[in-house]
Structures are given as structure tokens and as C-alpha cells.
Design an enzyme around this catalytic site. Structure first.
Site, PDB file in Angstrom:
ATOM      1  N   TYR A 172     -14.146  -4.210  19.514  1.00 48.74           N
ATOM      2  CA  TYR A 172     -14.115  -4.287  18.049  1.00 48.74           C
ATOM      3  C   TYR A 172     -15.524  -4.488  17.486  1.00 48.74           C
ATOM      4  CZ  TYR A 172     -12.721  -5.964  13.393  1.00 48.74           C
ATOM      5  OH  TYR A 172     -12.585  -6.127  12.036  1.00 48.74           O
TER       6      TYR A 172
ATOM      7  N   SER B 210     -17.670  -5.307   9.675  1.00 52.56           N
ATOM      8  CA  SER B 210     -17.218  -6.688   9.866  1.00 52.56           C
ATOM      9  C   SER B 210     -18.453  -7.515  10.213  1.00 52.56           C
ATOM     10  CB  SER B 210     -16.227  -6.774  11.028  1.00 52.56           C
ATOM     11  OG  SER B 210     -16.084  -8.122  11.465  1.00 52.56           O
TER      12      SER B 210
HETATM   13  N1  LIG Z   1      -8.949  -9.392   7.923  1.00 54.61           N
HETATM   14  C1  LIG Z   1     -10.139  -9.677   8.383  1.00 54.61           C
HETATM   15  O1  LIG Z   1     -10.436 -10.842   8.710  1.00 54.61           O
HETATM   16  C2  LIG Z   1     -11.202  -8.605   8.500  1.00 54.61           C
HETATM   17  C3  LIG Z   1     -12.526  -9.016   8.700  1.00 54.61           C
HETATM   18  C4  LIG Z   1     -13.515  -8.046   8.823  1.00 54.61           C
HETATM   19  C5  LIG Z   1     -13.188  -6.706   8.755  1.00 54.61           C
HETATM   20  N2  LIG Z   1     -11.877  -6.336   8.578  1.00 54.61           N
HETATM   21  C6  LIG Z   1     -11.601  -4.911   8.549  1.00 54.61           C
HETATM   22  O2  LIG Z   1     -10.971  -4.570   7.324  1.00 54.61           O
HETATM   23  C7  LIG Z   1     -10.093  -3.459   7.540  1.00 54.61           C
HETATM   24  C8  LIG Z   1      -8.739  -3.789   6.953  1.00 54.61           C
HETATM   25  O3  LIG Z   1      -8.233  -4.922   7.641  1.00 54.61           O
HETATM   26  P1  LIG Z   1      -7.016  -5.772   7.070  1.00 54.61           P
HETATM   27  O4  LIG Z   1      -7.328  -7.181   7.391  1.00 54.61           O
HETATM   28  O5  LIG Z   1      -6.693  -5.375   5.701  1.00 54.61           O
HETATM   29  O6  LIG Z   1      -5.874  -5.276   8.099  1.00 54.61           O
HETATM   30  P2  LIG Z   1      -4.295  -5.054   7.927  1.00 54.61           P
HETATM   31  O7  LIG Z   1      -3.744  -5.143   9.310  1.00 54.61           O
HETATM   32  O8  LIG Z   1      -3.735  -5.939   6.859  1.00 54.61           O
HETATM   33  O9  LIG Z   1      -4.187  -3.526   7.414  1.00 54.61           O
HETATM   34  C9  LIG Z   1      -4.552  -2.460   8.229  1.00 54.61           C
HETATM   35  C10 LIG Z   1      -3.715  -1.248   7.815  1.00 54.61           C
HETATM   36  O10 LIG Z   1      -4.183  -0.122   8.593  1.00 54.61           O
HETATM   37  C11 LIG Z   1      -3.062   0.652   8.923  1.00 54.61           C
HETATM   38  N3  LIG Z   1      -3.406   1.470  10.098  1.00 54.61           N
HETATM   39  C12 LIG Z   1      -3.672   1.050  11.366  1.00 54.61           C
HETATM   40  N4  LIG Z   1      -3.958   2.101  12.156  1.00 54.61           N
HETATM   41  C13 LIG Z   1      -3.871   3.207  11.377  1.00 54.61           C
HETATM   42  C14 LIG Z   1      -4.052   4.588  11.622  1.00 54.61           C
HETATM   43  N5  LIG Z   1      -4.343   5.063  12.854  1.00 54.61           N
HETATM   44  N6  LIG Z   1      -3.914   5.453  10.601  1.00 54.61           N
HETATM   45  C15 LIG Z   1      -3.580   5.016   9.353  1.00 54.61           C
HETATM   46  N7  LIG Z   1      -3.358   3.702   9.062  1.00 54.61           N
HETATM   47  C16 LIG Z   1      -3.516   2.814  10.068  1.00 54.61           C
HETATM   48  C17 LIG Z   1      -1.963  -0.355   9.197  1.00 54.61           C
HETATM   49  O11 LIG Z   1      -0.664   0.249   9.122  1.00 54.61           O
HETATM   50  C18 LIG Z   1      -2.220  -1.383   8.084  1.00 54.61           C
HETATM   51  O12 LIG Z   1      -1.468  -1.065   6.923  1.00 54.61           O
HETATM   52  C19 LIG Z   1     -10.105  -3.182   9.040  1.00 54.61           C
HETATM   53  O13 LIG Z   1     -10.998  -2.137   9.316  1.00 54.61           O
HETATM   54  C20 LIG Z   1     -10.633  -4.455   9.643  1.00 54.61           C
HETATM   55  O14 LIG Z   1     -11.311  -4.238  10.855  1.00 54.61           O
HETATM   56  C21 LIG Z   1     -10.886  -7.249   8.453  1.00 54.61           C
END
Ligand SMILES: NC(=O)c1ccc[n+]([C@@H]2O[C@H](COP(=O)([O-])OP(=O)(O)OC[C@H]3O[C@@H](n4cnc5c(N)ncnc54)[C@H](O)[C@@H]3O)[C@@H](O)[C@H]2O)c1
Length: 262
Positions: free
Chosen positions: A150, A138
Site C-alpha cells: 500500500y 496517503s
Molecule cells: N480512510 C483512510 O484512512 C485513508 C487514508 C489515506 C488514503 N486513503 C485513500 O482514500 C481512498 C478512499 O478510501 P476510503 O477510506 O474512502 O475507502 P472506502 O473503503 O470507504 O471506499 C472505497 C470504495 O472503493 C470501491 N472500490 C474498491 N475497489 C474498486 C474497484 N476495483 N473499482 C471500483 N471501485 C472500487 C469500494 O467499493 C468502495 O466503495 C483510497 O484510495 C484510500 O487508499 C484513505
């Protein structure tokens, strides 16, 4: 039909779901690995025979063994891994953020990524197929903000990515990361925040002037998974709408040169 398959942890939602769509559109098979099995199954149904849904917890190594068996039982080759699983953290001051809170976030993002890489990377080495792994970092892993656990977890994911890239290079396994800026997924608006999140500060800090779409991040992940990036390993690619490049401009009044006060 291709035998190539990638496992996408957290593949049932947000960026992970967009990755599943992008790679199946490119003709690859996908194993959607997520705690939320209903959502994983619903998404897998979109892709017919090219997808399977696995209920998996990234903190349980046995779940990766089960997912690997399910992939191999289809006659597929496991040569891709995308580590998207993780839970959001609402910014808090240290006084309100216990060690248990800290460990929960660190485990989810760092230990979960390590477990996925260790188990699936192990399978890639065993099969001799090699492969490509993409971890989700991130921008806050590169530019710290008020996310106590985080941010450190994502900084460590970047470091881990470099370590594994070097250790596994001789096995033909590439390991890279992407560092998204704020992306429009459920993660951006965690239920814990209660109520709609004001996105104005994010939009103001992002030179492109908007939150990003999951499909835009998935496009870069697809590149890193594909042979098009065969020379690339151990790097973290920011996909951030210019956020990192623009950080210093706040001192000059913002992104417009008209407003700059040297
Ligand atoms: N959305 C943002 O702004 C953003 C920015 C930077 C980085 N990220 C990173 O991208 C990745 C995806 O984020 P997103 O925005 O798609 O999130 P999201 O919440 O839409 O999806 C996350 C998914 O992970 C699953 N999950 C959570 N814990 C779990 C576990 N222990 N085992 C298996 N599945 C699990 C959840 O059920 C969900 O389906 C994350 O690592 C997040 O930190 C997101």
C-alpha cells in the site's frame, strides 16, 4: 444548470461519497463509479438529476468508456476526475505477504489510478474541455509504515501525479493528489482485521489528536477540482491533522513541549 461533471471512482463510500456530496452541493454533476452498484445507486438518489451511478471496476478500461458514454449522453461535460477506489491492506511481515498479495494491492491503487487517469484524461483531451484530476495518495506514501504494498503504491501515485501534470499541462488538464492521514471510513476498519481496531496509536501520532472526517478531505479535493486552484498542478497536499509535521517529535517524548527532553 451547469454541464460540468466529475467522475468519482470509489464514490459510493467513505472519502469518495463525501466528495460526491461536496461537489453536488457546489452545483456540479457527478458520476459515481464503483464496484458496489447498490451503494452507488443509493447515494446517487440523494442528488436527483445531478448524479448518475455506474457499476465500474477501475481495473477494466472498458468500464471507463461506458461511464464516459453515460455522462456524455446526459449532455454533461466531463471535466473532473477523483480517483478514490481502492482496497485496504492490513500490515503484514514479508514472510506472510506473498507476491500475489503484493500485486493485488498495487493493482488496486496504482494500476486503477493509472487506468482512470488514462481513460478520463484521454476524454478531456479529446473534448478539448480540459479539466482537473485529483488522485488519492496517503501519508504512508510519504512516511513509510509497515504496509508493504500500500505504501509503495501510494508513493507511486504521487510520482504518477507529477508525470501526468506535466504531460497534460498543455491540454489545460491539472493533475494533483491529496495525502490523507487516518480518516474515519470503512477503509480504516477492514473486515479482514476482525474486531474493532484500536485507534489510540493513530490518535497519539496525530497532532490534532483525532482521526479525520471524510468531509474534511473532500473539502480539499473540492478546492483542487475547482477553478480556485487554477495555478496548482503536480502537487500532493497532505490532509493529515499534522501527522507528517509531527513525526520527529516522538524522539522528544511527544507533542507537548512540557514533555520535551532536548
Ligand atoms: N480512510 C483512510 O484512512 C485513508 C487514508 C489515506 C488514503 N486513503 C485513500 O482514500 C481512498 C478512499 O478510501 P476510503 O477510506 O474512502 O475507502 P472506502 O473503503 O470507504 O471506499 C472505497 C470504495 O472503493 C470501491 N472500490 C474498491 N475497489 C474498486 C474497484 N476495483 N473499482 C471500483 N471501485 C472500487 C469500494 O467499493 C468502495 O466503495 C483510497 O484510495 C484510500 O487508499 C484513505
Amino acid at each position: 444548470m451547469t454541464k460540468s461533471c466529475a467522475i468519482v471512482t470509489g464514490g459510493a463510500s467513505g472519502i469518495g461519497a463525501a466528495v460526491c456530496r461536496r461537489i453536488t452541493a457546489a452545483g456540479r454533476n457527478v458520476a459515481i463509479f464503483d464496484l458496489n452498484q447498490d451503494a452507488a445507486k443509493e447515494l446517487a438518489a440523494e442528488f436527483g438529476d445531478a448524479a448518475l451511478a455506474v457499476r465500474g471496476n477501475v481495473l477494466q478500461e472498458d468500464d471507463f468508456a461506458g461511464a464516459t458514454d453515460a455522462v456524455l449522453a446526459r449532455g454533461w461535460t466531463l471535466d473532473g476526475l477523483v480517483c478514490c477506489a481502492g482496497i485496504p491492506q492490513v500490515p503484514k511481515a514479508t514472510a506472510d505477504f506473498s507476491l500475489a498479495d503484493f500485486n493485488r494491492i498495487l493493482e488496486s491503487h496504482l494500476s486503477g489510478t493509472y487506468a482512470a487517469c488514462r481513460m478520463i484524461g484521454g476524454q478531456m483531451r479529446k473534448s478539448g474541455a480540459g479539466g482537473s484530476i485529483v488522485n488519492l495518495a496517503s501519508v504512508v506514501g510519504l512516511a513509510p509504515g509497515p504496509t508493504l504494498a500500500y505504501g509503495p503504491a501510494k508513493a507511486a501515485v504521487i510520482n504518477l501525479t507529477q508525470i501526468l501534470a506535466v504531460e497534460w499541462a498543455r491540454h489545460g488538464i491539472r493533475v494533483n493528489a491529496v495525502a490523507p492521514g487516518w480518516t474515519d471510513t470503512p477503509f480504516l476498519r477492514p473486515a479482514e482485521r476482525k474486531g474493532e481496531r484500536d485507534l489510540t496509536p493513530i490518535i497519539k501520532a496525530t497532532p490534532l489528536g483525532r482521526v479525520l472526517e471524510p468531509a474534511e478531505i473532500a473539502e480539499v479535493i473540492h478546492f483542487l477540482l475547482s477553478p480556485a486552484s487554477s495555478a496548482v498542478t503536480g502537487v500532493t497536499i497532505p490532509c493529515d491533522g499534522g501527522f507528517l509535521a509531527g513525526r520527529g517529535w516522538a524522539a522528544y517524548g511527544g507533542f507537548s513541549l512540557d514533555e520535551a527532553r532536548p
